[in-house]
Design an enzyme around this catalytic site. Structure first.
Site, PDB file in Angstrom:
ATOM      1  N   TYR A 152     -43.418-134.316 -21.554  1.00  0.00           N
ATOM      2  CA  TYR A 152     -43.251-133.472 -20.363  1.00  0.00           C
ATOM      3  C   TYR A 152     -42.828-134.320 -19.156  1.00  0.00           C
ATOM      4  CZ  TYR A 152     -44.676-130.144 -16.677  1.00  0.00           C
ATOM      5  OH  TYR A 152     -44.716-129.313 -15.579  1.00  0.00           O
ATOM      6  N   ALA A 182     -41.336-137.216 -19.158  1.00  0.00           N
ATOM      7  CA  ALA A 182     -39.951-137.679 -19.360  1.00  0.00           C
ATOM      8  C   ALA A 182     -38.974-136.568 -18.974  1.00  0.00           C
ATOM      9  CB  ALA A 182     -39.734-138.094 -20.815  1.00  0.00           C
ATOM     10  N   THR A 241     -38.820-114.685 -22.396  1.00  0.00           N
ATOM     11  CA  THR A 241     -38.367-115.015 -23.758  1.00  0.00           C
ATOM     12  C   THR A 241     -38.366-113.807 -24.690  1.00  0.00           C
ATOM     13  OG1 THR A 241     -40.606-115.642 -24.393  1.00  0.00           O
ATOM     14  CG2 THR A 241     -39.164-117.410 -23.607  1.00  0.00           C
TER      15      THR A 241
HETATM   16  P1  NAP Z   1     -46.062-120.685 -17.194  1.00  0.00           P
HETATM   17  O1  NAP Z   1     -47.035-119.847 -16.435  1.00  0.00           O
HETATM   18  O2  NAP Z   1     -46.496-121.323 -18.473  1.00  0.00           O
HETATM   19  O3  NAP Z   1     -44.736-119.786 -17.456  1.00  0.00           O
HETATM   20  C1  NAP Z   1     -43.675-120.353 -18.166  1.00  0.00           C
HETATM   21  C2  NAP Z   1     -42.454-119.473 -18.031  1.00  0.00           C
HETATM   22  O4  NAP Z   1     -41.378-120.093 -18.769  1.00  0.00           O
HETATM   23  C3  NAP Z   1     -42.644-118.082 -18.621  1.00  0.00           C
HETATM   24  O5  NAP Z   1     -41.907-117.151 -17.870  1.00  0.00           O
HETATM   25  C4  NAP Z   1     -42.043-118.225 -20.019  1.00  0.00           C
HETATM   26  O6  NAP Z   1     -41.547-116.996 -20.554  1.00  0.00           O
HETATM   27  C5  NAP Z   1     -40.891-119.176 -19.748  1.00  0.00           C
HETATM   28  N1  NAP Z   1     -40.490-119.897 -20.954  1.00  0.00           N
HETATM   29  C6  NAP Z   1     -41.287-120.567 -21.826  1.00  0.00           C
HETATM   30  N2  NAP Z   1     -40.560-121.081 -22.833  1.00  0.00           N
HETATM   31  C7  NAP Z   1     -39.275-120.730 -22.594  1.00  0.00           C
HETATM   32  C8  NAP Z   1     -38.046-120.925 -23.290  1.00  0.00           C
HETATM   33  N3  NAP Z   1     -37.979-121.607 -24.444  1.00  0.00           N
HETATM   34  N4  NAP Z   1     -36.914-120.404 -22.765  1.00  0.00           N
HETATM   35  C9  NAP Z   1     -36.947-119.719 -21.599  1.00  0.00           C
HETATM   36  N5  NAP Z   1     -38.070-119.479 -20.913  1.00  0.00           N
HETATM   37  C10 NAP Z   1     -39.224-119.985 -21.397  1.00  0.00           C
HETATM   38  O7  NAP Z   1     -45.490-121.877 -16.297  1.00  0.00           O
HETATM   39  P2  NAP Z   1     -45.759-122.224 -14.734  1.00  0.00           P
HETATM   40  O8  NAP Z   1     -47.058-122.926 -14.628  1.00  0.00           O
HETATM   41  O9  NAP Z   1     -45.480-121.030 -13.913  1.00  0.00           O
HETATM   42  O10 NAP Z   1     -44.626-123.337 -14.507  1.00  0.00           O
HETATM   43  C11 NAP Z   1     -43.344-123.003 -13.998  1.00  0.00           C
HETATM   44  C12 NAP Z   1     -42.559-124.308 -13.784  1.00  0.00           C
HETATM   45  O11 NAP Z   1     -43.273-125.134 -12.863  1.00  0.00           O
HETATM   46  C13 NAP Z   1     -42.389-125.138 -15.061  1.00  0.00           C
HETATM   47  O12 NAP Z   1     -41.144-125.769 -15.047  1.00  0.00           O
HETATM   48  C14 NAP Z   1     -43.501-126.163 -14.940  1.00  0.00           C
HETATM   49  O13 NAP Z   1     -43.203-127.325 -15.668  1.00  0.00           O
HETATM   50  C15 NAP Z   1     -43.499-126.408 -13.446  1.00  0.00           C
HETATM   51  N6  NAP Z   1     -44.788-126.943 -12.956  1.00  0.00           N
HETATM   52  C16 NAP Z   1     -45.937-126.222 -13.063  1.00  0.00           C
HETATM   53  C17 NAP Z   1     -47.119-126.776 -12.580  1.00  0.00           C
HETATM   54  C18 NAP Z   1     -48.434-126.046 -12.629  1.00  0.00           C
HETATM   55  O14 NAP Z   1     -49.442-126.648 -12.193  1.00  0.00           O
HETATM   56  N7  NAP Z   1     -48.503-124.834 -13.113  1.00  0.00           N
HETATM   57  C19 NAP Z   1     -47.119-128.053 -12.015  1.00  0.00           C
HETATM   58  C20 NAP Z   1     -45.923-128.746 -11.937  1.00  0.00           C
HETATM   59  C21 NAP Z   1     -44.752-128.182 -12.413  1.00  0.00           C
HETATM   60  P3  NAP Z   1     -42.502-116.039 -21.482  1.00  0.00           P
HETATM   61  O15 NAP Z   1     -43.477-115.365 -20.551  1.00  0.00           O
HETATM   62  O16 NAP Z   1     -41.550-115.091 -22.101  1.00  0.00           O
HETATM   63  O17 NAP Z   1     -43.182-116.936 -22.459  1.00  0.00           O
END
Ligand code: NAP
Length: 242
Positions: A149, A151, A35
């Site tokens: 989330y 939803a 971002t």
């Molecule tokens: P994370 O560590 O919080 O990283 C989020 C990423 O999304 C970062 O690269 C962030 O960029 C980017 N981002 C945030 N807001 C944004 C926006 N408005 N526009 C574009 N990019 C944006 O997340 P994660 O845990 O790796 O999760 C990755 C995916 O897996 C997500 O879709 C999450 O819902 C899904 N997921 C995660 C888990 C888990 O246990 N971690 C479980 C189930 C599903 P910046 O660094 O620039 O902020």
């Protein structure tokens, strides 16, 4: 043969960074998004000759529209799209403000629609494409305090199935990868009590690693997964049997 370009949203941290790293090792040219300009620069440095970082805000339609201009000559039109970026803004329903609802849906769902529409045309033209969307185990299980989330993630699964049917004749596959409890910044936000109660519900007795999600994505975007579409792959340590 030219390297295929893979676009990975949210590649600055967590699961997205692991996916970008894995796809680069697999031999793709990776465009990873963050971002901020600083985040984009860090991605460029991490990927070296195997990719580039660019700025993208999924909640801003203009930022998505101008993505290809920012990529410029650095890469070809993506033939692989990993819609990974996502956010949480947890609250109980009675306390959930309009902004908490809208921000999550606008980023996780509307943003995914915007990026997919942007790159789909190139895939249709080249009659080959792979789209992997990040869902979540909670889309099937539910989770108190995450109605926004949940939803958005249930909608991502439905969207993926519908799009898969629409573009199958163009040799484009669309699948969802649904992680359970993976160690990233997103789960670091949970309280110790929430983490302990989550761990109790995982038969494998541990959190998953971002690299374990990345390896499923790597498989789905490869040639060997060409007959898999409209599916959800669950990676949750047995927490939920869908
Ligand atoms: P994370 O560590 O919080 O990283 C989020 C990423 O999304 C970062 O690269 C962030 O960029 C980017 N981002 C945030 N807001 C944004 C926006 N408005 N526009 C574009 N990019 C944006 O997340 P994660 O845990 O790796 O999760 C990755 C995916 O897996 C997500 O879709 C999450 O819902 C899904 N997921 C995660 C888990 C888990 O246990 N971690 C479980 C189930 C599903 P910046 O660094 O620039 O902020």
């Amino acid at each position: 043969m030219a390297r295929k370009t893979a676009l990975v949203t949210g590649a600055s941290r967590g699961i997205g960074a692991a996916i970008a790293d894995r796809l680069a090792s697999d031999g793709y040219f990776v465009v990873g998004t963050a971002t901020s300009p600083v985040g984009a620069e860090r991605i460029s440095q991490a990927l070296g000759v195997s990719g580039v970082g660019v700025e993208l805000r999924l909640d801003d339609p203009e930022s998505v529209q101008s993505l290809m201009q920012r990529i410029g000559d650095a890469a070809d039109s993506p033939q692989i799209l990993v819609n990974n970026a996502g956010i949480t803004k947890d609250n109980l329903m009675l306390r959930m403000g309009e902004a908490e609802w809208t921000d999550v849906v606008n980023t996780n769902l509307n943003g995914l629609y915007r990026v997919t529409k942007l790159v789909l045309r190139g895939m249709v033209k080249s009659r080959w494409g792979r789209i992997v969307n990040l869902g979540s185990v909670v889309a099937r299980m539910g989770n108190a305090g995450q109605s926004n989330y949940v939803a958005s993630k249930a909608a991502v699964e439905g969207f993926s199935r519908a799009l898969a049917l629409e573009v199958a004749s163009r040799n484009i596959t669309v699948n969802t990868v649904a992680p359970g409890f993976i160690g990233t910044d997103m789960t670091a936000e949970l309280t110790d009590a929430q983490t302990a109660s989550m761990l109790e519900r995982i038969p494998l007795g541990r959190m998953g690693e971002a690299t374990e999600v990345a390896s499923a994505v790597s498989y789905l975007v490869g040639d060997e997964a060409g007959y898999i579409t409209a599916q959800t792959i669950h990676i949750n340590g047995g927490m939920f049997a869908a």
